[in-house]
Design an enzyme around this catalytic site. Sequence first.
Site, PDB file in Angstrom:
ATOM      1  N   GLU A 172      -0.930  -0.067  -0.218  1.00  0.00           N
ATOM      2  CA  GLU A 172      -1.643  -0.895   0.758  1.00  0.00           C
ATOM      3  C   GLU A 172      -2.775  -1.677   0.091  1.00  0.00           C
ATOM      4  O   GLU A 172      -3.139  -2.755   0.545  1.00  0.00           O
ATOM      5  CB  GLU A 172      -2.158  -0.013   1.906  1.00  0.00           C
ATOM      6  CG  GLU A 172      -2.597  -0.757   3.146  1.00  0.00           C
ATOM      7  CD  GLU A 172      -1.454  -1.470   3.894  1.00  0.00           C
ATOM      8  OE1 GLU A 172      -0.276  -1.294   3.531  1.00  0.00           O
ATOM      9  OE2 GLU A 172      -1.778  -2.215   4.841  1.00  0.00           O
TER      10      GLU A 172
ATOM     11  N   HIS B  77       2.673  -6.186  -1.499  1.00  0.00           N
ATOM     12  CA  HIS B  77       3.472  -4.955  -1.652  1.00  0.00           C
ATOM     13  C   HIS B  77       4.607  -5.199  -2.652  1.00  0.00           C
ATOM     14  O   HIS B  77       4.896  -4.364  -3.507  1.00  0.00           O
ATOM     15  CB  HIS B  77       4.114  -4.570  -0.310  1.00  0.00           C
ATOM     16  CG  HIS B  77       3.195  -3.856   0.642  1.00  0.00           C
ATOM     17  ND1 HIS B  77       2.551  -2.697   0.317  1.00  0.00           N
ATOM     18  CD2 HIS B  77       2.863  -4.117   1.942  1.00  0.00           C
ATOM     19  CE1 HIS B  77       1.829  -2.275   1.370  1.00  0.00           C
ATOM     20  NE2 HIS B  77       2.006  -3.124   2.367  1.00  0.00           N
TER      21      HIS B  77
ATOM     22  N   HIS C 157       0.613 -10.469   2.650  1.00  0.00           N
ATOM     23  CA  HIS C 157       0.559  -9.002   2.721  1.00  0.00           C
ATOM     24  C   HIS C 157       1.813  -8.369   2.110  1.00  0.00           C
ATOM     25  O   HIS C 157       1.734  -7.570   1.176  1.00  0.00           O
ATOM     26  CB  HIS C 157       0.390  -8.571   4.179  1.00  0.00           C
ATOM     27  CG  HIS C 157       0.244  -7.088   4.361  1.00  0.00           C
ATOM     28  ND1 HIS C 157      -0.971  -6.480   4.546  1.00  0.00           N
ATOM     29  CD2 HIS C 157       1.166  -6.097   4.375  1.00  0.00           C
ATOM     30  CE1 HIS C 157      -0.791  -5.165   4.665  1.00  0.00           C
ATOM     31  NE2 HIS C 157       0.506  -4.907   4.564  1.00  0.00           N
ATOM     32  N   GLU C 158       2.967  -8.760   2.620  1.00  0.00           N
ATOM     33  CA  GLU C 158       4.210  -8.177   2.111  1.00  0.00           C
ATOM     34  C   GLU C 158       4.451  -8.627   0.671  1.00  0.00           C
ATOM     35  O   GLU C 158       4.994  -7.868  -0.131  1.00  0.00           O
ATOM     36  CB  GLU C 158       5.400  -8.544   3.007  1.00  0.00           C
ATOM     37  CG  GLU C 158       5.264  -8.101   4.470  1.00  0.00           C
ATOM     38  CD  GLU C 158       4.934  -6.625   4.664  1.00  0.00           C
ATOM     39  OE1 GLU C 158       5.375  -5.796   3.847  1.00  0.00           O
ATOM     40  OE2 GLU C 158       4.213  -6.303   5.632  1.00  0.00           O
TER      41      GLU C 158
END
Length: 497
Positions: A291, A265, A261-262
């Site tokens: 996102e 980003h 997830h990060e």
Amino acid sequence: MPDLYPRFIALIREISALGGARMLLSWDQEICLPPKGVPGRARQLAALAGVIHEKVCDEELGTLIAELSAASLEPVPAANVREAKRERDRAVKLPASLVRELSEASSLARDAWLQARTQDDWSLFAPRLETLIGLKRREAEAVGYAGEIYNALLDEYEPGARVEEVAAVFDGLKAELVPLLGALMEAPDQPDDSVLRRTYDVGLQERIGREVLTAMGYDFEAGRLDVSAHPFTEGMDVGDVRITTRYHEDDLTPALYASLHEGGHALYEQGLPAAHAGTPVATAVSLGIHESQSRLWENCVGRSREFLAWILPRLRELFPEQLGGTELETLYRAVNRVAPSLIRIEADEVTYSLHIILRMELERALLRGDAAVNDLPTLWNERMREDLGVAPANDAEGVLQDIHWSFGLFGYFPTYALGNLYAAQLFRAAADELPDLRDGIARGEFRPLLDWLRERIHRRGRALAPRDLIRAATGRPLDVADFADSLSEKFGALYSI
Ligand code: ZN
């Protein structure tokens, strides 16, 4: 004219550099700051925020923007002037007294929220929230809006989005998700995720996290990985994009999926156009698009059978006792188990957006004055029961679970669900154009996907508004169909319904 643009760029680069310094101070606060440094850090952050605000509102910048706005410019300079104008207009419309009041009210609200959550006592937070909502209404009136008051706040996070349209999209989404969830819950063949809940050495979890990030294309020369209570990404500059994760010895998934997830980003931030560093076109266009990048890697890639086929042999090597005998199908089903739950950040792919829709509807009602702060706990519980079929036993795990409202972040939540929709649409478009995409993922080849995202999203920075960016990247406007179809296909097969 030729002299105006370089001067304009010099001024906004200075503001951007100060912004980067401010980000570094807040990153440091989460990662390294000793407890006694907190009050001093608050003063440092406030001082920098004041300097930045002054520079944004400075008359010379205003005049340059006005003159350049009237000139005919190439696309990149035009986008820089347009975006700087948008930010400056918003800043100058806010009276300094309101900015101060908001900052103080949110400090008080954060403390009150923490206490209210610890003691499970809504009445400790309610008056502070009431004050904050009053201030956010004043902010909205000051910056102005078309249609509903909520738009003034939403626009800060998702430029150009209108809540009337977002709500219509979310209605369509909910109409797909609620029956799907019902059908999945009734399916006789429920996945078992116990394989993920064995003991997993934290050092080895870190090793696999770093391997995944490297394979995705995250540049450790332009970033670093640390530990924090809530994982986040902070991009001070395209050359310095830091991420955090968290480890649980009794669960393999939080750290692994936080990396994905990060990492998503961070790839976005590392891929912004470096040649324009320090100017608006080299910054992320919206929270929803941001996102979408994290969700795409976390869910479309990370929870796919192909990704798990690639990573399972390595996991077996690192964790022979825990996963030595685990089949791909067992792991695939385990990481994709769906279950309505109380807590948003623990929610699965199917239920997550329902948590968001509920929050957005409550925020709208509060801002319009259709709901009172004191009714929130009851409204929350009713909606949880209706939409997810579960209701919290107390407010701490209900209406008090998220920190956002205590920061005065209203209009922020919808960007999480928009991110899910954008992600599915982008992944579908990428898969249509790159026939080998899924097979490549199974071989650990992520470069074609990253290149596609670089070209269609990252390198474009803020050249296009979010809705135009999605249309340009996928050839179609935002539509719930790709997300809804991908979920019913995937989970229909997984649950044999
Ligand atoms: Zn995120």
